[in-house]
Write a protein that holds these residues in place. Structure first.
Motif, PDB file in Angstrom:
ATOM      1  N   GLU A 103       0.821  -1.206   0.000  1.00 30.65           N
ATOM      2  CA  GLU A 103       0.000   0.000   0.000  1.00 30.65           C
ATOM      3  C   GLU A 103       0.861   1.264   0.000  1.00 30.65           C
ATOM      4  OE1 GLU A 103      -3.479   2.225   2.676  1.00 30.65           O
ATOM      5  OE2 GLU A 103      -2.627   0.320   3.342  1.00 30.65           O
ATOM      6  N   ARG A 104       1.940   1.257   0.788  1.00 35.03           N
ATOM      7  CA  ARG A 104       2.836   2.415   0.845  1.00 35.03           C
ATOM      8  C   ARG A 104       3.486   2.663  -0.510  1.00 35.03           C
ATOM      9  NH1 ARG A 104       3.749   7.296   2.665  1.00 35.03           N
ATOM     10  NH2 ARG A 104       5.890   7.764   3.238  1.00 35.03           N
ATOM     11  N   LEU A 105       3.959   1.613  -1.137  1.00 32.38           N
ATOM     12  CA  LEU A 105       4.606   1.730  -2.443  1.00 32.38           C
ATOM     13  C   LEU A 105       3.614   2.204  -3.502  1.00 32.38           C
ATOM     14  CD1 LEU A 105       7.192   1.307  -4.047  1.00 32.38           C
ATOM     15  CD2 LEU A 105       6.588  -1.100  -4.294  1.00 32.38           C
ATOM     16  N   TYR A 106       2.420   1.643  -3.474  1.00 32.02           N
ATOM     17  CA  TYR A 106       1.391   2.037  -4.442  1.00 32.02           C
ATOM     18  C   TYR A 106       1.027   3.509  -4.260  1.00 32.02           C
ATOM     19  CZ  TYR A 106      -3.018   2.212  -6.995  1.00 32.02           C
ATOM     20  OH  TYR A 106      -4.016   2.562  -7.866  1.00 32.02           O
ATOM     21  N   THR A 107       0.808   3.918  -3.020  1.00 30.82           N
ATOM     22  CA  THR A 107       0.390   5.291  -2.743  1.00 30.82           C
ATOM     23  C   THR A 107       1.450   6.296  -3.151  1.00 30.82           C
ATOM     24  OG1 THR A 107      -1.012   4.557  -0.911  1.00 30.82           O
ATOM     25  CG2 THR A 107      -0.366   6.882  -0.930  1.00 30.82           C
ATOM     26  N   LEU A 108       2.699   6.057  -2.746  1.00 29.46           N
ATOM     27  CA  LEU A 108       3.781   6.979  -3.098  1.00 29.46           C
ATOM     28  C   LEU A 108       3.959   7.069  -4.613  1.00 29.46           C
ATOM     29  CD1 LEU A 108       6.502   6.061  -0.445  1.00 29.46           C
ATOM     30  CD2 LEU A 108       5.341   8.273  -0.640  1.00 29.46           C
ATOM     31  N   SER A 109       3.867   5.928  -5.280  1.00 28.37           N
ATOM     32  CA  SER A 109       4.083   5.894  -6.733  1.00 28.37           C
ATOM     33  C   SER A 109       2.957   6.593  -7.477  1.00 28.37           C
ATOM     34  CB  SER A 109       4.220   4.449  -7.209  1.00 28.37           C
ATOM     35  OG  SER A 109       5.324   3.816  -6.606  1.00 28.37           O
ATOM     36  N   MET A 110       1.723   6.304  -7.091  1.00 28.24           N
ATOM     37  CA  MET A 110       0.587   6.876  -7.811  1.00 28.24           C
ATOM     38  C   MET A 110       0.429   8.368  -7.516  1.00 28.24           C
ATOM     39  SD  MET A 110      -0.441   4.592  -9.826  1.00 28.24           S
ATOM     40  CE  MET A 110      -1.797   5.594 -10.469  1.00 28.24           C
ATOM     41  N   GLU A 111       0.735   8.788  -6.297  1.00 26.99           N
ATOM     42  CA  GLU A 111       0.682  10.224  -5.996  1.00 26.99           C
ATOM     43  C   GLU A 111       1.672  10.981  -6.864  1.00 26.99           C
ATOM     44  OE1 GLU A 111       1.313  10.722  -1.821  1.00 26.99           O
ATOM     45  OE2 GLU A 111      -0.793  10.375  -1.302  1.00 26.99           O
ATOM     46  N   ALA A 112       2.878  10.420  -7.004  1.00 25.50           N
ATOM     47  CA  ALA A 112       3.901  11.067  -7.830  1.00 25.50           C
ATOM     48  C   ALA A 112       3.533  11.020  -9.310  1.00 25.50           C
ATOM     49  CB  ALA A 112       5.260  10.416  -7.599  1.00 25.50           C
ATOM     50  N   GLU A 144       8.238  17.532  -4.525  1.00 29.58           N
ATOM     51  CA  GLU A 144       8.103  16.929  -3.202  1.00 29.58           C
ATOM     52  C   GLU A 144       7.635  15.478  -3.289  1.00 29.58           C
ATOM     53  OE1 GLU A 144       8.330  21.120  -3.098  1.00 29.58           O
ATOM     54  OE2 GLU A 144       6.812  19.883  -4.130  1.00 29.58           O
ATOM     55  N   ARG A 145       6.717  15.194  -4.210  1.00 30.99           N
ATOM     56  CA  ARG A 145       6.206  13.826  -4.310  1.00 30.99           C
ATOM     57  C   ARG A 145       7.231  12.875  -4.933  1.00 30.99           C
ATOM     58  NH1 ARG A 145      -0.331  14.012  -5.514  1.00 30.99           N
ATOM     59  NH2 ARG A 145      -0.872  14.908  -3.487  1.00 30.99           N
ATOM     60  N   ASP A 167      19.151  16.634  -5.589  1.00 30.57           N
ATOM     61  CA  ASP A 167      18.306  17.350  -6.547  1.00 30.57           C
ATOM     62  C   ASP A 167      18.409  16.734  -7.933  1.00 30.57           C
ATOM     63  OD1 ASP A 167      17.629  19.027  -4.488  1.00 30.57           O
ATOM     64  OD2 ASP A 167      18.613  20.804  -5.300  1.00 30.57           O
ATOM     65  N   ASP A 168      19.608  16.332  -8.302  1.00 33.44           N
ATOM     66  CA  ASP A 168      19.816  15.770  -9.636  1.00 33.44           C
ATOM     67  C   ASP A 168      19.044  14.465  -9.816  1.00 33.44           C
ATOM     68  OD1 ASP A 168      21.548  15.764 -12.209  1.00 33.44           O
ATOM     69  OD2 ASP A 168      21.893  13.790 -11.348  1.00 33.44           O
ATOM     70  N   LEU A 169      19.052  13.617  -8.798  1.00 35.02           N
ATOM     71  CA  LEU A 169      18.328  12.356  -8.882  1.00 35.02           C
ATOM     72  C   LEU A 169      16.820  12.605  -8.934  1.00 35.02           C
ATOM     73  CD1 LEU A 169      18.740   9.309  -8.983  1.00 35.02           C
ATOM     74  CD2 LEU A 169      18.655   9.284  -6.477  1.00 35.02           C
ATOM     75  N   ILE A 170      16.362  13.562  -8.145  1.00 27.45           N
ATOM     76  CA  ILE A 170      14.932  13.915  -8.180  1.00 27.45           C
ATOM     77  C   ILE A 170      14.536  14.387  -9.580  1.00 27.45           C
ATOM     78  CG2 ILE A 170      13.152  15.476  -7.288  1.00 27.45           C
ATOM     79  CD1 ILE A 170      14.835  15.579  -4.660  1.00 27.45           C
ATOM     80  N   ARG A 171      15.351  15.273 -10.157  1.00 26.65           N
ATOM     81  CA  ARG A 171      15.013  15.803 -11.478  1.00 26.65           C
ATOM     82  C   ARG A 171      15.065  14.714 -12.549  1.00 26.65           C
ATOM     83  NH1 ARG A 171      11.779  17.601 -14.518  1.00 26.65           N
ATOM     84  NH2 ARG A 171      12.463  18.612 -16.435  1.00 26.65           N
ATOM     85  N   THR A 172      16.005  13.792 -12.421  1.00 28.41           N
ATOM     86  CA  THR A 172      16.097  12.686 -13.378  1.00 28.41           C
ATOM     87  C   THR A 172      14.803  11.878 -13.396  1.00 28.41           C
ATOM     88  OG1 THR A 172      18.496  12.529 -13.115  1.00 28.41           O
ATOM     89  CG2 THR A 172      17.370  10.578 -13.948  1.00 28.41           C
ATOM     90  N   ARG A 173      14.292  11.567 -12.203  1.00 25.88           N
ATOM     91  CA  ARG A 173      13.060  10.777 -12.139  1.00 25.88           C
ATOM     92  C   ARG A 173      11.838  11.639 -12.438  1.00 25.88           C
ATOM     93  NH1 ARG A 173      11.625   5.757  -8.244  1.00 25.88           N
ATOM     94  NH2 ARG A 173      13.553   5.088  -9.245  1.00 25.88           N
ATOM     95  N   GLN A 174      11.851  12.897 -12.022  1.00 22.83           N
ATOM     96  CA  GLN A 174      10.713  13.766 -12.286  1.00 22.83           C
ATOM     97  C   GLN A 174      10.458  13.891 -13.788  1.00 22.83           C
ATOM     98  OE1 GLN A 174      11.103  18.014 -11.479  1.00 22.83           O
ATOM     99  NE2 GLN A 174       9.054  18.048 -10.590  1.00 22.83           N
ATOM    100  N   ALA A 175      11.528  13.999 -14.570  1.00 21.51           N
ATOM    101  CA  ALA A 175      11.383  14.113 -16.024  1.00 21.51           C
ATOM    102  C   ALA A 175      10.681  12.879 -16.598  1.00 21.51           C
ATOM    103  CB  ALA A 175      12.750  14.299 -16.681  1.00 21.51           C
TER     104      ALA A 175
END
Length: 289
Positions: free
Chosen positions: A149-158, A165-166, A183-191
């Motif tokens: 549930e934690r993994l699903y929630t975090l993934s789907m919210e993002a 932040e998500r 920050d670089d890792l966040i931006r890599t995944r955010q893209a």
């Protein structure tokens, strides 16, 4: 503890590698590749909602001995996004098609989380195509509702709202020390999460968090006992998906399996403590005593 700033490019700027796309059957597949293709092939498989950058700290040393491929699974990263729920058989088909596309008949496989789940089932189903396997904080042997549930929630919210932040929260779930999430890792995944088709893709790759779907894809004790290739079960003391005891149980069911436990790491030991991981990994893959 304050860590020095790092970036994906920091990890790769001294590595002779290439990024590209290859058509693997119906799947357009993104890859990072390092090492001479005359060397034995090693494919590195990331976890759920992950991508090839999970292995940027491992390419260089492994390329000394292997033709190393870190790929984006279907439904992930920048690879094709099938329009149906993704189960283990679909990921296995992707790996088989990718092997055909790069012209190799036998590989060693190392998988983290979902990648380990795929690796274990692949080795069971296709032992003739596998040299050695590493099961790194592997999924598929447990069905803990709270973790799912934690993994699903975090993934789907993002996925629904790929805010800084998500995406950061999703990445911090992976790490023993949240400061590892730069920050670089966040931006890599955010893209990746900002791609127009990502929400549908995320729903497809979250299928394994559905209890009924997960049940029919689980790695059973019989499956583990049917793995005949040399295997290393690698776990960590701070893995959020399950305890060290689970790693010991998994290793006890795979004939001749070795067990390695890394301290002070979470779900991405290959990134969190690359030096230790690389040493353990290569010692096993190269059969060094």
């Amino acid at each position: 503890m304050t860590r020095p700033y790092t970036s994906v490019w920091n990890d790769l700027n001294q590595v002779e590698f290439r990024q590209g796309f290859i058509q693997a059957g119906p799947y357009r597949t993104r890859y990072l590749h390092a090492g001479d293709t005359s060397k034995p092939a090693l494919i590195l498989l990331h976890g759920i909602t992950g991508h090839a950058e999970a292995y940027v700290r491992n390419l260089a040393v492994h390329a000394e001995h292997f033709s190393v491929w870190a790929i984006d699974f279907i439904g992930h990263g920048y690879s094709s996004k099938p329009d149906h729920p993704l189960e283990i058989k679909h990921y296995i088909d992707h790996v088989l098609k990718f092997m055909d596309a790069i012209g190799v008949e036998k590989v060693s496989l190392s998988g983290e989380s979902l990648g380990g789940w795929v690796t274990a089932q692949f080795a069971h189903d296709h032992p003739e195509k596998v040299g050695r396997i590493v099961l790194n904080t592997m999924g598929g042997t447990m069905a803990n509702p709270k973790v799912m549930e934690r993994l699903y929630t975090l993934s789907m919210e993002a996925a629904k709202e790929p805010s800084w932040e998500r995406v950061q929260a999703r990445l911090e779930w992976l790490m023993a020390d949240p400061a590892m999430v730069t920050d670089d890792l966040i931006r890599t995944r955010q893209a990746i999460f900002q791609q127009p088709d990502w929400l549908e893709a995320c729903e497809a790759n979250m299928a394994l968090q559905d209890p009924e779907t997960r049940k029919r894809n689980m790695i059973t004790d019989a499956t583990l006992e049917g793995i005949t290739v040399p295997a290393l079960v690698l776990w960590t003391t701070k893995d959020p998906s399950g305890p060290v005891d689970e790693a010991k149980r998994i290793a006890s069911h795979i004939p001749g399996a070795k067990l390695a436990i890394m301290e002070n790491c979470g779900h991405w030991p290959q990134y969190e403590d690359a030096e230790t991981f690389n040493q353990l990994h290569l010692d096993f893959l190269l059969d060094r005593a």
